[in-house]
Scaffold this motif. Sequence first.
Motif, PDB file in Angstrom:
ATOM      1  N   ILE A 323      82.564  39.578  18.159  1.00  0.00           N
ATOM      2  CA  ILE A 323      81.656  40.712  18.257  1.00  0.00           C
ATOM      3  C   ILE A 323      80.308  40.276  18.654  1.00  0.00           C
ATOM      4  O   ILE A 323      79.924  39.442  17.996  1.00  0.00           O
ATOM      5  CB  ILE A 323      81.743  41.863  17.383  1.00  0.00           C
ATOM      6  N   ILE A 324      79.627  40.994  19.714  1.00  0.00           N
ATOM      7  CA  ILE A 324      78.155  40.632  19.693  1.00  0.00           C
ATOM      8  C   ILE A 324      77.521  42.136  19.803  1.00  0.00           C
ATOM      9  O   ILE A 324      78.006  42.968  20.347  1.00  0.00           O
ATOM     10  CB  ILE A 324      77.835  40.037  21.186  1.00  0.00           C
ATOM     11  N   HIS A 325      76.497  42.229  18.854  1.00  0.00           N
ATOM     12  CA  HIS A 325      75.769  43.603  18.909  1.00  0.00           C
ATOM     13  C   HIS A 325      74.528  43.500  19.603  1.00  0.00           C
ATOM     14  O   HIS A 325      73.717  42.531  19.379  1.00  0.00           O
ATOM     15  CB  HIS A 325      75.524  43.893  17.390  1.00  0.00           C
ATOM     16  N   TYR A 326      74.518  44.096  20.725  1.00  0.00           N
ATOM     17  CA  TYR A 326      73.183  44.161  21.535  1.00  0.00           C
ATOM     18  C   TYR A 326      72.490  45.178  21.337  1.00  0.00           C
ATOM     19  O   TYR A 326      72.505  46.532  21.700  1.00  0.00           O
ATOM     20  CB  TYR A 326      73.747  44.209  22.980  1.00  0.00           C
ATOM     21  N   CYS A 327      71.497  45.035  20.348  1.00  0.00           N
ATOM     22  CA  CYS A 327      70.653  46.252  19.780  1.00  0.00           C
ATOM     23  C   CYS A 327      69.315  45.983  20.004  1.00  0.00           C
ATOM     24  O   CYS A 327      68.565  45.317  19.419  1.00  0.00           O
ATOM     25  CB  CYS A 327      70.861  46.124  18.124  1.00  0.00           C
ATOM     26  N   PHE A 328      68.810  46.745  21.153  1.00  0.00           N
ATOM     27  CA  PHE A 328      67.463  46.384  21.606  1.00  0.00           C
ATOM     28  C   PHE A 328      66.630  47.846  21.380  1.00  0.00           C
ATOM     29  O   PHE A 328      65.429  48.029  21.525  1.00  0.00           O
ATOM     30  CB  PHE A 328      67.290  46.334  23.208  1.00  0.00           C
ATOM     31  N   ASP A 329      67.301  48.734  20.402  1.00  0.00           N
ATOM     32  CA  ASP A 329      66.457  49.822  20.108  1.00  0.00           C
ATOM     33  C   ASP A 329      67.099  50.473  18.845  1.00  0.00           C
ATOM     34  O   ASP A 329      68.250  49.782  18.106  1.00  0.00           O
ATOM     35  CB  ASP A 329      66.504  50.960  21.271  1.00  0.00           C
ATOM     36  N   GLU A 330      66.739  51.495  18.085  1.00  0.00           N
ATOM     37  CA  GLU A 330      67.335  52.069  17.069  1.00  0.00           C
ATOM     38  C   GLU A 330      68.023  53.383  17.462  1.00  0.00           C
ATOM     39  O   GLU A 330      67.643  53.933  18.091  1.00  0.00           O
ATOM     40  CB  GLU A 330      66.190  52.427  16.089  1.00  0.00           C
ATOM     41  N   LEU A 331      69.244  53.522  16.761  1.00  0.00           N
ATOM     42  CA  LEU A 331      70.046  54.560  16.649  1.00  0.00           C
ATOM     43  C   LEU A 331      69.320  55.811  16.010  1.00  0.00           C
ATOM     44  O   LEU A 331      69.407  55.649  14.720  1.00  0.00           O
ATOM     45  CB  LEU A 331      71.426  54.453  16.419  1.00  0.00           C
ATOM     46  N   LYS A 332      68.988  56.910  16.606  1.00  0.00           N
ATOM     47  CA  LYS A 332      68.090  57.938  15.932  1.00  0.00           C
ATOM     48  C   LYS A 332      68.919  59.179  15.474  1.00  0.00           C
ATOM     49  O   LYS A 332      68.450  59.939  14.595  1.00  0.00           O
ATOM     50  CB  LYS A 332      67.099  58.368  16.820  1.00  0.00           C
ATOM     51  N   HIS A 333      70.090  59.449  16.042  1.00  0.00           N
ATOM     52  CA  HIS A 333      70.701  60.645  15.938  1.00  0.00           C
ATOM     53  C   HIS A 333      71.607  60.485  14.567  1.00  0.00           C
ATOM     54  O   HIS A 333      72.529  61.460  14.380  1.00  0.00           O
ATOM     55  CB  HIS A 333      71.422  61.443  16.981  1.00  0.00           C
ATOM     56  N   TYR A 334      71.852  59.310  13.905  1.00  0.00           N
ATOM     57  CA  TYR A 334      72.563  59.297  12.659  1.00  0.00           C
ATOM     58  C   TYR A 334      71.643  58.800  11.585  1.00  0.00           C
ATOM     59  O   TYR A 334      70.868  57.735  12.050  1.00  0.00           O
ATOM     60  CB  TYR A 334      73.583  58.524  12.719  1.00  0.00           C
TER      61      TYR A 334
END
Length: 400
Positions: A323-334
């Motif tokens: 698995i690769i997590h491509y995280c260029f921002d933050e998840l704001k709704h949780y």
Amino acid sequence: MSQKVANIIKKVTRLGYQAIEMVIFKGVSIFYKNKEKYKDIWLICERGTEAKDNGYWMFKYIRENHPKINVHYIIDKQYEKDYKKVRDLSNIIEYNSFEHKIAFILSKKVISTHIGFVEPWSYKLYKMILDRKDKKKYIFLQHGVIYNDLSDILNKKASRIDKFITSTKDEYNSIANTQNYGFFNDEVVQTGLARFDNLHKNIPKKQILLMPTWRKDITNPSYVKSKIVDDNVFLESDYYKRFKSLLNNKELESILKKYEYKLVFYPHYEIQQYIKYFDVNNQNIIIANKDKYDVQQLLMDSKLLITDYSSVFFDFAYMKKPIIHYCFDELKHYKSGYLDFKKDGFGQVISSEEKLVSLIEKYAKEDFKIEPIYEKRIEDSFTVRDDKNCQRIFEVIKKA
């Protein structure tokens, strides 16, 4: 009149209508309660439009292994592909129909992957008016493994869930006997998800799956009937630009061609409405429409998963694939939960497109072998890992 007051009036009006309707159906149900179809009836539902998640696999298991159980699946027949999947198993009730409402009133157990679909009215209101003695039992199958803090919407007081299905030990510990959720230990069970049973049959193809989650602030949610977010908000977002750029990356195109792999981009359910905007000119990239592709089959067929924060990575980890997590921002709704991707996750965390493409090629060269560190974390997390998930859940439902 302020918007806040208007919303309150709207909510009171809606709940008032629901209260009247459910009382009417309670009265009408008297004429149906002795019919064979409604005796000791169990109801299973996903979103009312689907049969591809834990609800479908649970229904299939019960129909094939416990045919004497009077279980029915609720789905809208307009969604033909999924409707046909359950039609062969019989016992179908049309979603949001007269029959759905009568069946719900008379049901002993309601089993769902999502809150707000199996129940035709507000479940909290229903319990207050028609089921104060808690005779009806609500089993929450979930549609993924929870790692964020969802206690605002899934706490016991708000949801009135009787049995909460979980998969990993960390997920169980984050929900059971915690102040945020309010469930006691025996109300939360670690059985594994129903759909996990089928994952043991996976035989991967030469395929990579790109499956990110959604962003609430740039989309018009499917559960909101009116148009509250213009498409331009989505098109101007960093989210859209990043994934469009990746799909049109020339180096990625060369890698897919060199190693003869396909990359399937499957946008989240709430992003599917914008699928027309993801144009690519690459025969090795497929833009997958939810009405034509099955998520679980895509997961089973793929050798590598690229996601951001979607909990679907748990399914992929269950199969012990990279698995690769491509995280260029933050998840704001949780609200953030117990899992730190970098410290405890099942795959590398990447923020740049260049590094992501480079890592994809690295995995391709190594035939997509998972690193030992991630394999060990998976084994430690999934303390229950076999093809008996549906069987365990069935026993929980039966005893509820």
